[in-house]
Design a protein around this motif. Structure first.
Motif, mmCIF file in Angstrom:
data_model
loop_
_atom_site.group_PDB
_atom_site.id
_atom_site.type_symbol
_atom_site.label_atom_id
_atom_site.label_comp_id
_atom_site.label_asym_id
_atom_site.label_seq_id
_atom_site.Cartn_x
_atom_site.Cartn_y
_atom_site.Cartn_z
ATOM 1 N N GLN A 181 0.822 -1.216 0.000
ATOM 2 C CA GLN A 181 0.000 0.000 0.000
ATOM 3 C C GLN A 181 0.853 1.262 0.000
ATOM 4 O O GLN A 181 0.380 2.328 -0.421
ATOM 5 C CB GLN A 181 -0.945 -0.013 1.205
ATOM 6 N N ASP A 184 0.968 2.009 -3.647
ATOM 7 C CA ASP A 184 -0.301 2.490 -4.191
ATOM 8 C C ASP A 184 -0.604 3.913 -3.732
ATOM 9 O O ASP A 184 -1.189 4.706 -4.474
ATOM 10 C CB ASP A 184 -1.437 1.544 -3.785
ATOM 11 N N GLY A 187 1.095 6.110 -5.990
ATOM 12 C CA GLY A 187 0.410 6.142 -7.274
ATOM 13 C C GLY A 187 -0.620 7.259 -7.313
ATOM 14 O O GLY A 187 -0.729 7.994 -8.306
ATOM 15 N N ILE A 211 -7.005 4.453 -0.006
ATOM 16 C CA ILE A 211 -6.305 3.184 0.224
ATOM 17 C C ILE A 211 -6.879 2.460 1.443
ATOM 18 O O ILE A 211 -7.087 1.235 1.432
ATOM 19 C CB ILE A 211 -4.785 3.418 0.401
ATOM 20 N N SER A 216 -6.439 -0.957 -2.246
ATOM 21 C CA SER A 216 -5.445 -0.897 -3.322
ATOM 22 C C SER A 216 -5.977 -0.030 -4.457
ATOM 23 O O SER A 216 -7.162 0.347 -4.472
ATOM 24 C CB SER A 216 -5.163 -2.303 -3.861
ATOM 25 N N ILE A 217 -5.097 0.261 -5.420
ATOM 26 C CA ILE A 217 -5.527 0.999 -6.614
ATOM 27 C C ILE A 217 -6.622 0.217 -7.339
ATOM 28 O O ILE A 217 -7.640 0.786 -7.755
ATOM 29 C CB ILE A 217 -4.321 1.274 -7.538
ATOM 30 N N HIS A 243 -1.270 4.906 -13.104
ATOM 31 C CA HIS A 243 -0.547 3.640 -13.292
ATOM 32 C C HIS A 243 0.954 3.873 -13.480
ATOM 33 O O HIS A 243 1.774 3.104 -12.958
ATOM 34 C CB HIS A 243 -1.124 2.873 -14.480
ATOM 35 N N ARG A 246 2.507 4.735 -10.059
ATOM 36 C CA ARG A 246 2.696 3.536 -9.244
ATOM 37 C C ARG A 246 3.913 2.753 -9.731
ATOM 38 O O ARG A 246 4.698 2.246 -8.916
ATOM 39 C CB ARG A 246 1.453 2.643 -9.276
#
Length: 302
Positions: A181, A184, A187, A211, A216-217, A243, A246
């Protein structure tokens, strides 16, 4: 099988060197040899290094380095770390000098062109964590993604001998995050230090909330319809950068580096280390070498 008495210290060399430079140059005075070679960062590096050695008492030590500013990340995103100015003039000759000192002490320098020190550390930590307890010494909170059952991340804080040691429990207790995490989160919020944006308009507070709620993403993207309209719109408008950010934040665990335990046992090459210290006019530091295992002592089995 992991041996309980084996403890590997993976040193983020650049983190120590930069910290040492700025900690010793803010007054305007730069330590130099009588020939005029700047040495303040190297001198401070040695002090930080032995403080950590004495605190964590490793049986094995490896020092990892960046090998230039161009990496696979700058190929992915041209502006990656593009906000950083040139290194101070007095620091530049110390980049090679510190590696010479580390080598003179008998410690492996590891770095590979195209990858960052983070990737070397991540790869080595993954490779060695089944054989030893791994401690990563750094100032970079991105490294928290490497925490595992047998990998701890030691963040150097302000002041001497001031460390925050993160294991899985501490990471969750302090930041409510798991290691994956950590990635993420970056990200969504990006990283101003490394100069990638994440999702425009989403800061740390919103990123953490997302999060914590959706894990998560992928979890967030599966629940876009449940998000406030403004947040959803920002994410949908910036999916590609989400994306990419991340991926830029992800430390690689497959860099082309390797070091077996037998090659990184903590033993000082006493004579070469003393000679190097004296050459650099570090006479007052020679005493830090005392009491540590040397290459002539069979102290640890590897």
């Amino acid at each position: 099988m992991q041996e309980s008495n084996r403890k590997v210290l993976l040193v983020d060399g650049m983190a120590l060197l930069f910290r040492a430079f700025y900690a010793t140059s803010y007054t305007g005075y730069i330590r130099k040899t009588s020939a005029g070679l700047p040495t303040n960062a190297v001198y401070g590096f040695i002090q930080y290094f032995f403080d950590a050695i004495n605190t964590f008492k490793p049986t094995h030590v490896i020092c990892c380095w960046d090998m230039g500013s161009k990496t696979f990340r700058t190929e992915q995103f041209a502006d990656y770390k593009g906000n950083r100015g040139d290194a101070p003039e007095e620091l530049i000759p110390q980049f090679d000098l510190v590696k010479d000192v580390v080598e003179a002490m008998g410690i492996q320098n590891i770095g590979v062109i195209g990858f960052e020190a983070d990737d070397c550390i991540g790869t080595l930590a993954t490779h060695l964590r089944g054989e030893a307890e791994v401690f990563i010494l750094t100032g970079d909170h991105d490294m928290l993604q490497l925490v595992s059952e047998t990998v701890k991340v030691v963040i150097m804080k302000k002041g001497k001998l001031n460390y925050a040691v993160y294991d899985l429990a501490t990471l969750y207790e302090e930041k409510q995050l798991t290691p994956s995490q950590v990635i993420d989160l970056k990200g969504f919020m990006g990283d101003t230090s490394d100069n990638y944006p994440g999702v425009k308009g989403i800061g740390e507070k919103t990123a953490l909330k997302l999060i914590l709620e959706y894990q998560s993403i992928e979890g967030v993207l599966l629940n876009l319809d449940k998000l406030p309209k403004g947040v959803r719109g920002k994410i949908e408008a910036d999916l590609d950068m989400l994306h990419l950010s991340r991926d830029l934040a992800t430390i690689r665990l497959n860099a082309p580096v390797r070091c077996e335990l037998t090659g990184c046992a903590w033993r000082i090459q006493l004579e070469t280390a003393k000679n190097k210290f004296e050459e650099l006019e570090f006479g007052g530091l020679v005493k830090v070498l005392d009491g540590h295992p040397s290459v002539n002592e069979d102290v640890f089995s590897v």
